[in-house]
Structures are given as C-alpha cells and as structure tokens.
Design an enzyme around this catalytic site. Structure first.
Site, PDB file in Angstrom:
ATOM      1  N   ASP A  51      54.842   6.239 -53.925  1.00 44.45           N
ATOM      2  CA  ASP A  51      54.309   5.309 -55.389  1.00 44.45           C
ATOM      3  C   ASP A  51      53.121   5.310 -55.700  1.00 44.45           C
ATOM      4  O   ASP A  51      53.639   3.524 -55.057  1.00 44.45           O
ATOM      5  CB  ASP A  51      54.896   4.828 -56.162  1.00 44.45           C
ATOM      6  N   ALA A  79      49.096  -0.022 -55.976  1.00 39.36           N
ATOM      7  CA  ALA A  79      47.839   0.156 -54.565  1.00 39.36           C
ATOM      8  C   ALA A  79      46.923  -0.778 -54.693  1.00 39.36           C
ATOM      9  O   ALA A  79      46.680  -1.761 -54.282  1.00 39.36           O
ATOM     10  CB  ALA A  79      47.537   1.582 -54.166  1.00 39.36           C
ATOM     11  N   GLY A  80      45.841  -0.511 -56.297  1.00 42.58           N
ATOM     12  CA  GLY A  80      44.176  -0.880 -56.360  1.00 42.58           C
ATOM     13  C   GLY A  80      44.784  -2.738 -56.749  1.00 42.58           C
ATOM     14  O   GLY A  80      43.627  -3.636 -55.518  1.00 42.58           O
ATOM     15  N   LYS A  97      35.721  -3.348 -58.183  1.00 46.48           N
ATOM     16  CA  LYS A  97      36.335  -2.581 -57.739  1.00 46.48           C
ATOM     17  C   LYS A  97      36.639  -1.037 -58.804  1.00 46.48           C
ATOM     18  O   LYS A  97      37.122  -1.814 -60.093  1.00 46.48           O
ATOM     19  CB  LYS A  97      37.632  -3.325 -56.496  1.00 46.48           C
ATOM     20  N   ASP A 114      38.605  -5.364 -62.613  1.00 48.14           N
ATOM     21  CA  ASP A 114      38.752  -4.031 -62.116  1.00 48.14           C
ATOM     22  C   ASP A 114      38.738  -3.413 -63.582  1.00 48.14           C
ATOM     23  O   ASP A 114      40.310  -4.038 -64.161  1.00 48.14           O
ATOM     24  CB  ASP A 114      40.069  -3.970 -60.915  1.00 48.14           C
TER      25      ASP A 114
END
Length: 332
Positions: free
Chosen positions: A263, A267-268, A203, A174
């Site tokens: 916020d 999240a990723g 990703k 990532d």
C-alpha cells in the site's frame, strides 16, 4: 543555526499544518470500494502523517489543524499524542465531523480516493483559532494544498504561512494533489501554484509534476520550469524509481530501495518527514550535495518501508527499521 549532532537526531520543531482524517482501507487489494468485503480503519491525512513520521524517527513535531469533536476526532488527537506529536495547535469543532476517506487499493498498491467532507472540521479552521506562538516556534513549517480549497481554512493557511515565515521558519510544501476534492483541475492548478513562490523546499510526485506543467514529460526541463528564486530544494519523487533533486547549484538522482509493496499510502509523507527531520537543525545540508544525497537515501528508505504495510501511520518506520534497509539486510 544549531549544529547537527552526530546521531542525526533533531531538536528543532517541525510544525505541520493541514488535515488529519480517517482512511478506510479495503481488507483486500485490487477491488472496487463496492466489492471490498471490509475496511481497516487507518488514521491519516498528509500533514499529520509527516508530523508523526518526524517523531517516529526521534524528531520534534507539532500538528496544527481542526478535528470534529466526535469519537474519530478524539481518537486522532490521541494518536498524535501517543506518537509524541504536540497537539497544542489542534482545535475541535462541535458542529462538523472529522473527515473520512475511503481508499481503493489497486492490485499494484496504488490508490484511488472517495472523500466524505461536506464540510468536515478541517475545512472550518479560522485564522483566529491558530496557535500563533506554536507556529512562531517552528524551525520548519510544512503544509499541503488541501487546506487551500475553501474558506475559512484557506485564510488560516495563508496566515499561518505568513507568521511562520516572519519568525524565520523554513517553508516546506508538498501539494499532495487530490483532484476529487477540487471543483476542477484548473482551480486545483491555480491554487496550488498561488503559494508556490513562497516555499523554500518543495516536493512533488512525478504525476503532480505532469499535472502542474501540463505535459507528460518527467525530466529536468519540466522540473526546472517550476523553479523560482526563493526555492532552495525541489524534489520529484518517482515511486519505485527513487527521486530527483534540484538546488541552485546542482542536481541529481537517488535510487529507490526494493521492497514488497502492499500500500503506497503515506510513502511520500514518510519521505518528507525523514527529509525535514534530517535538515531541521542543519539546513546547510541542502547546499552540500554529498550530505544531501545521504539524507535523500535515508528518506527513500523511509518511503519504501512505509509501502510494506496497509495504512500510513502504522507503517511509518523507526530508525532501526531504516538502518535495516540502508544496510541491505531487509527481507521482502
């Protein structure tokens, strides 16, 4: 390959390599750093977030990196251990501080960053300091691109990838683009792509896709321009629009879950941690579209939940929280 058990729990080790730091998040959203009345201290750093996301869900993870031998560094090592992440691969530097990041939260929960790393301990990890036995025991080896920015950490990163791959690990990447840390956009793009063809799972966010392809389109054609022969799964996350997935044999999309976003930090990482947790012991899922879609729905739910609280690690979900969202009983 170990068979997956019906509970979906994983025992295979996921080793996450890179930076761990302290995020200072404003107590109110929608203001500049200078205007913020105060900050919440939140442990973070994308690779560390991924490791804790895995263990929070019941998986097995270790973190490899370097922290300052200071109060923040000891605190971060403690947080790894409290969350069940192996810290056998963590080194401490007596002469460099743990990295800090001040994160501005816009009114929509998106972020802007100001970093204190000159140099920070994570940048000073050397190849000789790597716990190679730990890396060799990984079924999945996950990393970002921040560790590619400067030596000696870049060489440590490349060595760790090489050792993990030789031992049979699935390589997961990532890029986690943070432009302020790079000398230029051109250098960031060059270095991020320098290890692109070795990763088997990648990703990227929609913004990273635009950055790497140097066009504004977020579509299948743009995504597939990043495909390479070693790749098994390419994921493009689209924020509140879910994600798109690409494999050798099929492609498609998964919708996001609606939550009240506070916020977006982490999240990723939560999405990636959930994905790796679900596939570590059954990588054939990547080749089965119906099963992969179920895993990606789970990962999207994890990402969504993580946006409902400030800071990354405190917001990473437990299995029961994920089931609440998947079953449609979550409240905004």
């Amino acid at each position: 390959m170990a068979a997956t058990n019906t509970s979906g729990s994983s025992n295979g080790l996921i080793v996450s390599f890179g930076e761990m730091l302290i995020d200072f998040v404003p107590t109110v959203s929608g203001v500049s750093l200078a205007e913020a009345p105060g900050f919440i201290k939140a442990p973070g750093g994308a690779p560390a977030n991924v490791a804790i996301a895995v263990t929070r869900l019941g998986g097995n993870a270790a973190f490899v990196g370097k922290l300052g031998d200071d109060e923040f560094g000891q605190m971060l090592a403690g947080i790894l251990k409290e969350n069940g992440v192996s810290a056998e691969g963590v080194n401490f530097d007596k002469d460099a501080r743990t990295a800090l990041a001040f994160v501005t939260l816009r009114a929509d929960g998106e972020r802007e960053f100001m970093f204190y790393r000159n140099p920070s301990a994570d940048m000073l990890l050397t190849p000789d300091e790597l716990n190679l036995d730990l890396i060799r025991s990984a079924k999945v080896f996950h990393y970002g691109s921040i560790s590619l920015i400067v030596e000696p950490c870049r060489s440590a990163h490349l060595k760790a990838m090489e050792v993990a791959k030789a031992a049979g690990a699935l390589l997961s990447y990532d890029p986690n683009l943070r432009l302020p840390l790079w000398s230029s956009a051109e250098e960031a793009r060059k270095q991020i792509l320098s290890i692109w063809n070795q990763a088997e799972v990648i990703k990227v966010s929609d913004e990273e896709l635009q950055f790497l392809t140097q066009n504004d389109n977020v579509d299948d054609e743009s995504a597939m321009s990043l495909w390479h022969d070693n790749l098994k799964l390419l994921l493009v996350t689209l924020g509140d629009k879910g994600c798109r997935y690409y494999t050798k044999n099929f492609r498609g999309a998964v919708d996001a879950y609606r939550v009240k976003t506070v916020d977006t930090t982490g999240a990723g990482d939560s999405f990636v941690g959930a994905l790796l947790y679900k596939i570590v012991d059954d990588q054939a899922i990547i080749e089965d579209e119906s099963r992969l879609k179920e895993v990606l729905k789970y990962a999207c739910a994890c990402g969504a939940i993580t946006t409902t609280k400030k800071g990354a690690i405190p917001a990473l979900p437990t299995p029961s929280q994920v089931l609440t969202v998947l079953n449609g009983t979550a409240t905004e």
